[in-house]
Design an enzyme around this catalytic site. Structure first.
Site, PDB file in Angstrom:
ATOM      1  N   ASP A 265      -1.522   2.311   8.040  1.00 39.54           N
ATOM      2  CA  ASP A 265      -2.505   3.394   8.211  1.00 39.54           C
ATOM      3  C   ASP A 265      -2.580   3.864   9.667  1.00 39.54           C
ATOM      4  O   ASP A 265      -3.317   4.772   9.991  1.00 39.54           O
ATOM      5  CB  ASP A 265      -3.890   2.898   7.737  1.00 39.54           C
ATOM      6  CG  ASP A 265      -4.890   4.033   7.565  1.00 39.54           C
ATOM      7  OD1 ASP A 265      -4.445   5.182   7.333  1.00 39.54           O
ATOM      8  OD2 ASP A 265      -6.100   3.794   7.683  1.00 39.54           O
TER       9      ASP A 265
ATOM     10  N   SER B  55      -8.793   9.197   6.661  1.00 40.60           N
ATOM     11  CA  SER B  55      -8.055   8.954   5.424  1.00 40.60           C
ATOM     12  C   SER B  55      -9.010   8.982   4.243  1.00 40.60           C
ATOM     13  O   SER B  55     -10.087   8.388   4.304  1.00 40.60           O
ATOM     14  CB  SER B  55      -7.389   7.572   5.452  1.00 40.60           C
ATOM     15  OG  SER B  55      -7.356   7.018   6.739  1.00 40.60           O
TER      16      SER B  55
ATOM     17  N   GLN C  74      -0.641   9.000   1.434  1.00 40.11           N
ATOM     18  CA  GLN C  74      -2.061   9.131   1.766  1.00 40.11           C
ATOM     19  C   GLN C  74      -2.468  10.600   1.830  1.00 40.11           C
ATOM     20  O   GLN C  74      -1.709  11.436   2.297  1.00 40.11           O
ATOM     21  CB  GLN C  74      -2.320   8.502   3.147  1.00 40.11           C
ATOM     22  CG  GLN C  74      -3.734   8.634   3.632  1.00 40.11           C
ATOM     23  CD  GLN C  74      -3.989   7.936   4.973  1.00 40.11           C
ATOM     24  OE1 GLN C  74      -4.075   8.596   6.003  1.00 40.11           O
ATOM     25  NE2 GLN C  74      -4.102   6.617   4.965  1.00 40.11           N
TER      26      GLN C  74
END
Ligand SMILES: CCCCCC/C=C\CCCCCCCC(=O)SCCNC(=O)CCNC(=O)[C@H](O)C(C)(C)COP(=O)(O)OP(=O)(O)OC[C@H]1O[C@@H](n2cnc3c(N)ncnc32)[C@H](O)[C@@H]1OP(=O)(O)O
Length: 320
Positions: free
Chosen positions: A234, A255, A305
């Protein structure tokens, strides 16, 4: 918040912390991914590296949730995929509780659902599926892109110091970079194309960087390497959406969801190439997809994502 979000305050510039030696055990395994068991299926995690946005790092929440899920499956089962939604911002000032639901135990697959909770409310919901190692003759993968090895590239910190040396750098950008340097992230990054990093060129939203956990993890515990990779995946992911818009300023970037598929064994404390692109952005959202390659060319994991991207309003030129 991504690397492109700017801070408005004018704090004094902090000192850089000393770098962690490669021989020291990674803080990701000694602390970040060590959960305290409170009750059956209920764990508490500590907060560690906090992004400039002061909301909890999504990778930390995913990594800890996956550790919690993995505690309830047998040692012969390995996470092959996870899917999650970030439903509230995580508060870095209080711990996170992880509540694991054993959704199903089958002969080949086990599915777990984890709720990450703060103040009684979910901040993340995650589903992870675990699978027996079942070899099959059906096997293919793309080829890893050819790039310079990490030893020939500058670290993220070196690149930031280089950019900080530029005389015409905006004060706000300078402050942001100094804060990034002062708050050591437990992963190491070596961008393949330094010009892209300093945003001196406008390119397609595609980038590659070598990445690994800072410090030593060691061979053996694949379950742990997978959780570390979830943490790593991430970092500097959603920021790829902004590569075609060097002049745009981000007000909020976060996110919204994250998915991963684990394909092969790997060590998260060894260099892996993260190949990231953003095939689409629109409607205040952007999509990123990534591939984590072992340096011997084996595809270790794939990620995807969607994130929220709110830009600052353009200045009203009539008032200039
Ligand atoms: C090559 C290598 C280079 C590397 C360089 C690297 C350097 C640094 C890298 C750092 C990387 C860090 C990466 C970090 C990524 C993350 O970790 S993000 C964290 C994880 N994700 C989250 O925390 C998201 C959690 N989810 C949420 O917060 C919510 O779901 C949501 C905000 C997305 C939901 O939005 P909404 O439904 O709108 O919630 P509300 O509660 O109603 O509103 C929230 C705030 O938004 C404002 N708002 C609402 N609608 C709008 C709108 N239409 N326009 C503008 N603003 C809106 C609303 O007013 C609220 O604002 P306030 O909170 O009141 O200010």
């Amino acid at each position: 918040m991504s690397e492109h979000e700017e801070k408005e305050d004018g704090d004094p510039l902090p000192e850089c912390p000393p770098m962690v030696s490669r021989d020291l055990k990674s803080i990701l395994v000694t602390s970040v991914l060590q959960l305290e068991e409170i009750d059956v299926g209920l764990y508490r995690g500590k907060n560690h590296w906090i992004p400039l946005s002061r909301r909890l790092f999504g990778g930390q929440i995913i990594g800890q949730a996956l550790v919690a899920a993995a505690k309830s499956v047998g040692d012969h089962l390995y996470a092959h995929s996870l899917h999650c939604y970030f439903v509230r911002a995580g508060d870095p000032d209080i711990p996170v509780l992880y509540n694991v639901d054993r959704v199903r135990d089958g002969r080949s697959f086990c599915v777990r659902s984890v709720k990450a909770i703060q103040r009684g409310e979910p901040i993340l919901v995650l589903q992870a599926s675990f699978h027996l190692d079942q070899p099959s003759p059906l096997m293919h993968q793309f080829s890893m892109p050819e790039v310079p090895p990490p030893e020939d590239l500058l670290s993220l910190e070196d690149l930031i110091r280089f950019v900080l040396g530029k005389p015409d750098l905006e004060q706000k950008v300078k402050q942001g970079f100094n804060k990034v340097l002062a708050n050591e992230v437990p992963i190491e990054v070596r961008p393949v194309n330094p010009l892209q990093f300093s945003r001196e060129v406008t390119t397609e939203p595609k980038r590659m960087f070598w990445v690994r956990a800072r410090g030593h993890i060691g061979e053996g515990n694949m379950k742990l390497h997978v959780c570390v990779a979830a943490y790593i995946s991430d970092y500097s992911f959603l920021g790829t959406t902004m590569m075609s818009y060097p002049a745009k300023r981000v007000k909020m970037m976060a996110s919204l969801d994250h998915a991963m598929w684990f394909h092969n064994t790997f060590r998260a404390d060894e260099w892996m190439l993260y190949e990231v692109d953003s095939p689409w952005a629109g409607g205040s959202r952007g999509l990123v997809q990534g591939r984590l390659w072992r340096r011997d060319g084996v595809l270790a994991a794939s990620c995807c994502q969607e994130g929220l991207i709110r830009l600052t309003a353009p200045k009203d030129r009539s008032k200039l």
